[in-house]
Design a protein around this motif. Sequence first.
Motif, PDB file in Angstrom:
ATOM      1  N   ILE A  63      15.484  74.129 -36.022  1.00 59.30           N
ATOM      2  CA  ILE A  63      16.579  73.511 -36.758  1.00 59.30           C
ATOM      3  C   ILE A  63      17.584  73.002 -35.728  1.00 59.30           C
ATOM      4  O   ILE A  63      17.868  73.683 -34.750  1.00 59.30           O
ATOM      5  CB  ILE A  63      17.269  74.533 -37.680  1.00 59.30           C
ATOM      6  N   HIS A  76      21.548  71.550 -35.410  1.00 61.44           N
ATOM      7  CA  HIS A  76      22.817  71.425 -36.133  1.00 61.44           C
ATOM      8  C   HIS A  76      23.886  70.898 -35.180  1.00 61.44           C
ATOM      9  O   HIS A  76      24.017  71.373 -34.056  1.00 61.44           O
ATOM     10  CB  HIS A  76      23.266  72.770 -36.694  1.00 61.44           C
ATOM     11  N   PHE A 103      27.292  73.314 -42.363  1.00 66.30           N
ATOM     12  CA  PHE A 103      25.955  73.866 -42.218  1.00 66.30           C
ATOM     13  C   PHE A 103      25.534  74.423 -43.568  1.00 66.30           C
ATOM     14  O   PHE A 103      26.191  75.316 -44.110  1.00 66.30           O
ATOM     15  CB  PHE A 103      25.954  74.994 -41.172  1.00 66.30           C
ATOM     16  N   TYR A 123      21.913  75.644 -45.529  1.00 61.17           N
ATOM     17  CA  TYR A 123      20.481  75.857 -45.390  1.00 61.17           C
ATOM     18  C   TYR A 123      20.006  76.659 -46.590  1.00 61.17           C
ATOM     19  O   TYR A 123      20.394  77.807 -46.772  1.00 61.17           O
ATOM     20  CB  TYR A 123      20.194  76.588 -44.073  1.00 61.17           C
ATOM     21  N   VAL A 132      17.450  78.777 -48.554  1.00 62.38           N
ATOM     22  CA  VAL A 132      16.284  79.619 -48.297  1.00 62.38           C
ATOM     23  C   VAL A 132      15.700  80.040 -49.634  1.00 62.38           C
ATOM     24  O   VAL A 132      16.400  80.110 -50.644  1.00 62.38           O
ATOM     25  CB  VAL A 132      16.644  80.853 -47.439  1.00 62.38           C
ATOM     26  N   CYS A 177      21.127  87.302 -42.631  1.00 62.09           N
ATOM     27  CA  CYS A 177      20.831  86.356 -41.565  1.00 62.09           C
ATOM     28  C   CYS A 177      21.947  86.386 -40.534  1.00 62.09           C
ATOM     29  O   CYS A 177      23.125  86.446 -40.885  1.00 62.09           O
ATOM     30  CB  CYS A 177      20.696  84.951 -42.151  1.00 62.09           C
ATOM     31  N   LEU A 207      21.816  80.125 -50.637  1.00 56.99           N
ATOM     32  CA  LEU A 207      22.322  79.088 -49.752  1.00 56.99           C
ATOM     33  C   LEU A 207      23.125  79.722 -48.625  1.00 56.99           C
ATOM     34  O   LEU A 207      24.145  80.367 -48.858  1.00 56.99           O
ATOM     35  CB  LEU A 207      23.209  78.101 -50.520  1.00 56.99           C
ATOM     36  N   GLN A 257      25.594  79.040 -45.824  1.00 53.10           N
ATOM     37  CA  GLN A 257      26.502  77.928 -45.563  1.00 53.10           C
ATOM     38  C   GLN A 257      27.655  78.340 -44.662  1.00 53.10           C
ATOM     39  O   GLN A 257      28.098  79.482 -44.692  1.00 53.10           O
ATOM     40  CB  GLN A 257      27.010  77.318 -46.858  1.00 53.10           C
ATOM     41  N   LEU A 292      17.216  77.631 -33.212  1.00 49.56           N
ATOM     42  CA  LEU A 292      18.304  76.841 -33.775  1.00 49.56           C
ATOM     43  C   LEU A 292      19.074  76.229 -32.618  1.00 49.56           C
ATOM     44  O   LEU A 292      19.654  76.959 -31.804  1.00 49.56           O
ATOM     45  CB  LEU A 292      19.225  77.725 -34.616  1.00 49.56           C
TER      46      LEU A 292
END
Length: 106
Positions: A2, A4, A10, A12, A14, A33, A58, A60, A95
Amino acid sequence: MITHKRGSYFGYLVKATDASDLNADFTGSKVRCKIKTPAGALVHNFGELDLAADGSALLQVQPEISIKWPAGLHKTDLVYVDAQGRLFATKTIDLTIVREVTGVAP
């Protein structure tokens, strides 16, 4: 992998799945996470988020937070915790955080 651009939003999405039950209900399950440098220094902690019944969540981060992230290659993964407390970890994901060129402020 990924990529960014720091200083931007941000987001993402999942989604957990259960290969044995395509209609599985993930109510009561959670996802955790963190983003860390290769040396293990914490870049961001998303905390523990509740999964929707369909297994989605999400991750974020607002721009005023991601602007502080150090540029470079970082590592992340997801740890799902089901309603019975069992842990399921994903593979480690690269990332890459890149610096903004134009700048995010007008």
